[in-house]
Design a protein around this motif. Structure first.
Motif, mmCIF file in Angstrom:
data_model
loop_
_atom_site.group_PDB
_atom_site.id
_atom_site.type_symbol
_atom_site.label_atom_id
_atom_site.label_comp_id
_atom_site.label_asym_id
_atom_site.label_seq_id
_atom_site.Cartn_x
_atom_site.Cartn_y
_atom_site.Cartn_z
ATOM 1 N N VAL A 66 29.189 35.959 3.437
ATOM 2 C CA VAL A 66 28.775 34.966 2.441
ATOM 3 C C VAL A 66 29.828 33.857 2.406
ATOM 4 C CG1 VAL A 66 27.489 36.581 0.998
ATOM 5 C CG2 VAL A 66 29.942 36.234 0.600
ATOM 6 N N GLN A 67 29.420 32.682 2.038
ATOM 7 C CA GLN A 67 30.349 31.559 1.881
ATOM 8 C C GLN A 67 30.512 31.254 0.404
ATOM 9 O OE1 GLN A 67 29.502 28.044 4.124
ATOM 10 N NE2 GLN A 67 29.742 29.067 6.123
ATOM 11 N N ILE A 68 31.794 31.103 0.028
ATOM 12 C CA ILE A 68 32.124 30.803 -1.362
ATOM 13 C C ILE A 68 32.759 29.419 -1.397
ATOM 14 C CG2 ILE A 68 33.455 31.488 -3.375
ATOM 15 C CD1 ILE A 68 33.342 34.366 -2.314
ATOM 16 N N TRP A 69 32.146 28.545 -2.165
ATOM 17 C CA TRP A 69 32.660 27.170 -2.316
ATOM 18 C C TRP A 69 33.050 26.965 -3.772
ATOM 19 C CZ3 TRP A 69 33.140 23.641 1.689
ATOM 20 C CH2 TRP A 69 32.600 24.048 2.908
ATOM 21 N N VAL A 70 34.298 26.536 -3.968
ATOM 22 C CA VAL A 70 34.831 26.312 -5.317
ATOM 23 C C VAL A 70 35.467 24.930 -5.349
ATOM 24 C CG1 VAL A 70 36.347 27.169 -7.131
ATOM 25 C CG2 VAL A 70 35.298 28.770 -5.545
ATOM 26 N N GLY A 71 35.238 24.196 -6.435
ATOM 27 C CA GLY A 71 35.847 22.875 -6.567
ATOM 28 C C GLY A 71 36.071 22.494 -8.003
ATOM 29 N N HIS A 72 36.864 21.446 -8.192
ATOM 30 C CA HIS A 72 37.062 20.912 -9.543
ATOM 31 C C HIS A 72 37.453 19.439 -9.424
ATOM 32 C CE1 HIS A 72 41.544 22.359 -9.405
ATOM 33 N NE2 HIS A 72 41.270 21.468 -8.503
ATOM 34 N N THR A 73 37.406 18.771 -10.551
ATOM 35 C CA THR A 73 37.776 17.344 -10.558
ATOM 36 C C THR A 73 39.289 17.187 -10.367
ATOM 37 O OG1 THR A 73 37.844 17.468 -12.972
ATOM 38 C CG2 THR A 73 35.808 16.634 -11.972
ATOM 39 N N LEU A 74 39.733 15.911 -10.228
ATOM 40 C CA LEU A 74 41.109 15.636 -9.779
ATOM 41 C C LEU A 74 42.062 15.255 -10.901
ATOM 42 C CD1 LEU A 74 40.281 13.467 -6.624
ATOM 43 C CD2 LEU A 74 40.545 15.952 -6.787
ATOM 44 N N SER A 75 41.591 15.216 -12.122
ATOM 45 C CA SER A 75 42.466 14.705 -13.189
ATOM 46 C C SER A 75 43.690 15.598 -13.392
ATOM 47 C CB SER A 75 41.681 14.582 -14.494
ATOM 48 O OG SER A 75 41.109 15.846 -14.847
ATOM 49 N N GLY A 76 43.527 16.893 -13.258
ATOM 50 C CA GLY A 76 44.658 17.798 -13.470
ATOM 51 C C GLY A 76 45.748 17.608 -12.432
ATOM 52 N N ARG A 77 45.343 17.577 -11.159
ATOM 53 C CA ARG A 77 46.364 17.418 -10.127
ATOM 54 C C ARG A 77 46.999 16.027 -10.181
ATOM 55 N NH1 ARG A 77 44.412 19.188 -4.893
ATOM 56 N NH2 ARG A 77 43.067 20.624 -6.079
ATOM 57 N N GLU A 78 46.191 15.018 -10.575
ATOM 58 C CA GLU A 78 46.778 13.676 -10.721
ATOM 59 C C GLU A 78 47.801 13.642 -11.859
ATOM 60 O OE1 GLU A 78 43.467 11.145 -11.221
ATOM 61 O OE2 GLU A 78 42.946 11.098 -9.074
ATOM 62 N N ALA A 79 47.474 14.343 -12.954
ATOM 63 C CA ALA A 79 48.434 14.390 -14.066
ATOM 64 C C ALA A 79 49.701 15.130 -13.656
ATOM 65 C CB ALA A 79 47.784 15.058 -15.276
ATOM 66 N N LEU A 80 49.542 16.237 -12.905
ATOM 67 C CA LEU A 80 50.711 16.984 -12.453
ATOM 68 C C LEU A 80 51.553 16.162 -11.485
ATOM 69 C CD1 LEU A 80 52.376 19.555 -12.294
ATOM 70 C CD2 LEU A 80 50.813 20.386 -10.500
ATOM 71 N N TRP A 126 39.240 22.545 3.223
ATOM 72 C CA TRP A 126 39.702 21.810 2.041
ATOM 73 C C TRP A 126 39.273 20.354 2.218
ATOM 74 C CZ3 TRP A 126 42.061 24.839 -1.585
ATOM 75 C CH2 TRP A 126 42.588 26.052 -1.142
ATOM 76 N N MET A 127 38.656 19.797 1.222
ATOM 77 C CA MET A 127 38.222 18.402 1.342
ATOM 78 C C MET A 127 38.071 17.791 -0.037
ATOM 79 S SD MET A 127 34.221 18.928 2.451
ATOM 80 C CE MET A 127 34.681 19.888 3.879
ATOM 81 N N THR A 128 38.207 16.472 -0.067
ATOM 82 C CA THR A 128 37.971 15.693 -1.290
ATOM 83 C C THR A 128 36.704 14.894 -1.064
ATOM 84 O OG1 THR A 128 40.337 15.560 -1.748
ATOM 85 C CG2 THR A 128 38.910 13.986 -2.871
ATOM 86 N N VAL A 129 35.683 15.135 -1.878
ATOM 87 C CA VAL A 129 34.366 14.522 -1.670
ATOM 88 C C VAL A 129 33.884 13.929 -2.987
ATOM 89 C CG1 VAL A 129 33.808 16.117 0.220
ATOM 90 C CG2 VAL A 129 33.173 16.706 -2.139
ATOM 91 N N GLN A 130 32.797 13.171 -2.866
ATOM 92 C CA GLN A 130 32.133 12.595 -4.038
ATOM 93 C C GLN A 130 30.921 13.463 -4.382
ATOM 94 O OE1 GLN A 130 32.851 9.829 -5.905
ATOM 95 N NE2 GLN A 130 34.758 9.429 -4.746
ATOM 96 N N HIS A 131 30.867 13.859 -5.639
ATOM 97 C CA HIS A 131 29.733 14.652 -6.120
ATOM 98 C C HIS A 131 29.169 13.969 -7.353
ATOM 99 C CE1 HIS A 131 27.155 18.066 -6.743
ATOM 100 N NE2 HIS A 131 27.651 18.282 -7.983
#
Length: 464
Positions: free
Chosen positions: A147-161, A119-124
């Motif tokens: 196989v490796q599965i990588w899934v991510g999303h932006t942070l606006s949702g968790r910040e709003a929550l 789990w990590m927070t990175v800049q893309h």
């Protein structure tokens, strides 16, 4: 002078408010971090669920994984904030089979994902994203290949929550603070109730009411109530002493005034010049005694009620010598042997008021002259001891019975003697002056016969 320095209610309120403020700050920090952790856990679980859904959709063809992204994965990651979703599927060589991360997954991240979930927070592309990666063993047609599965999303949702959770916590906290403040005010008012009742009890008293307080008070006010009762007791003693003093003074003044009236009435009824002359002599002597009594009453009142004046360094040797010489020249001392014992060499100094010390010595001498028969020896002595200076006067008169020694310093106390012209105020004045100078008065019978009075002064540091 009493100066109002705030109120107990405000002080208690300020301390409680400061305590609540400090604790509230810690609680708000904890609430904010807890909201962040809760939001991270919620959205991280979505990422993990999306990764598993993608893993179930992997198919193998010619030894290579083929993925058609399931709609369920996107539904899991869908939020009200319209998050941007990123994903990547890597084969065993680390090559990206499909995805939109554009090779952002570094070999370091891949090695970490081989050991455990990452789990990590990175800049893309300049946008912060939350990224989750894990390695799964997928069943192919011929072998089990990871196989490796990588899934991510932006942070606006968790910040709003997190913000929503924190606002709710903050709202509840402020409501609790408001309720706690009201309860705190009620508690302070209830706790200070005994103070108000004690204040009302004191205000309802008359000015001359010095009876002890009878009230139920908490332990914190017990000492103050006992102090007030002790003060009332001293006021009762002072009032009783004042009443006794006033009655005694009135009696002492009434007797010579009655004698003056009787003598003048007899003289007015007589037509003989000799009777007139005898009456005038009696009036003169009685007026002199009354004047002396009035002067002593004024001196005693002045000493007991006047504020202390400035203190000077007084050498008792010349003061004692001068005062004794002045009294030795008076007619009242001609029939007595009034003298000084050998005085110490050098100065014997104390802090005091020269005028009151001279008056004290004069009253000691006058008292001895009046209560000893003619021919008595009266000796004054000055002695320096470690830490103190003692002024003494001793006579070889009849002395005083032991049961009366402790009362001689009280006003109008004559030691049981009624055959003298004394008023009983001399030693009372001496005792007042001694107390004024922090000295101790001791009265005791001299060895053999006679009376000895010692006045012990604290010495100056250089005399100690």
């Amino acid at each position: 002078m009493i100066v109002v320095d705030g109120t107990l209610k405000r002080r208690l309120g300020a301390w409680l408010l400061a305590t609540v403020g400090v604790l509230g700050a810690f609680l708000l920090v904890e609430a904010y971090t807890s909201a962040q952790r809760a939001a991270d856990r919620a959205y991280d679980s979505q990422l993990a669920a999306a990764g598993l859904t993608i893993a179930e959709a992997i198919q193998w063809q010619d030894g290579r994984p083929i993925v058609e992204m399931p709609a369920a994965a996107f539904q899991i990651l869908a939020t009200d904030q319209q998050e941007r979703v990123f994903y990547a599927i890597l084969d065993t060589t680390g090559r990206e089979v499909t995805g939109n991360l554009d090779g952002a997954v570094t070999p370091v991240w891949q090695r970490a994902a081989k050991a455990e979930s990452v789990w990590m927070t990175v800049q893309h592309h300049g946008t912060p994203i939350r990224l989750h990666g894990r390695e799964l063993t997928s069943a192919g047609w011929e072998s089990l290949d990871p196989v490796q599965i990588w899934v991510g999303h932006t942070l606006s949702g968790r910040e709003a929550l997190a913000g929503d959770l924190f606002v709710r916590t903050l709202t509840r906290f402020l409501a609790m603070v408001l309720v706690a403040g009201l309860l705190m005010l009620l508690a302070i008012r209830t706790a200070l109730g005994p103070v108000r009742r004690l204040r009302q009890l004191l205000r309802q008293r008359d000015a001359d009411d010095v009876r002890p307080l009878h009230a139920h008070v908490p332990g914190e006010l017990y000492d103050m109530a006992e102090t007030l009762n002790a003060l009332f007791a001293r006021q009762r003693e002072g009032r009783d002493a004042l009443l006794r003093f006033t009655a005694d003074a009135s009696h002492q003044l009434k007797t010579p005034l009655a004698g003056l009236q009787s003598t003048s009435e007899l003289a007015l009824q007589s037509e003989q010049p000799d009777d007139w002359r005898h009456a005038l002599e009696t009036v003169h002597a009685s007026a002199a005694r009354t004047s002396r009594l009035a002067g002593q009453l004024l001196s005693l009142a002045r000493l007991r009620h006047a504020s202390e004046g400035s203190r000077d360094t007084v050498d008792l040797v010349p003061l004692l010598r001068e005062t004794v010489m002045q009294w030795a020249e008076r007619d009242v001392a001609q029939q007595h042997d009034l003298g000084l014992a050998p005085l110490p060499e050098g100065p014997v100094s104390i802090q005091g008021e020269p005028w009151s010390l001279q008056e004290m010595i004069g009253n000691l001498i006058d008292n001895a002259l009046r209560y000893t028969p003619p021919g008595s020896v009266i000796t004054l002595e000055l002695e320096r001891q470690p830490g103190s200076v003692t002024l003494s006067i001793e006579d070889d008169g009849p002395g005083v019975s032991d049961d009366l020694l402790g009362r001689l310093h009280q006003p109008f106390e004559r030691g049981g003697r009624q055959d003298t012209q004394g008023s009983g105020l001399g030693l009372a004045i001496v005792d007042s002056i001694a107390r004024r100078h922090g000295a101790r008065l001791d009265v005791h019978n001299a060895p053999g016969h006679g009376l000895r009075i010692d006045i012990r002064f604290p010495a100056l540091p250089k005399e100690t």
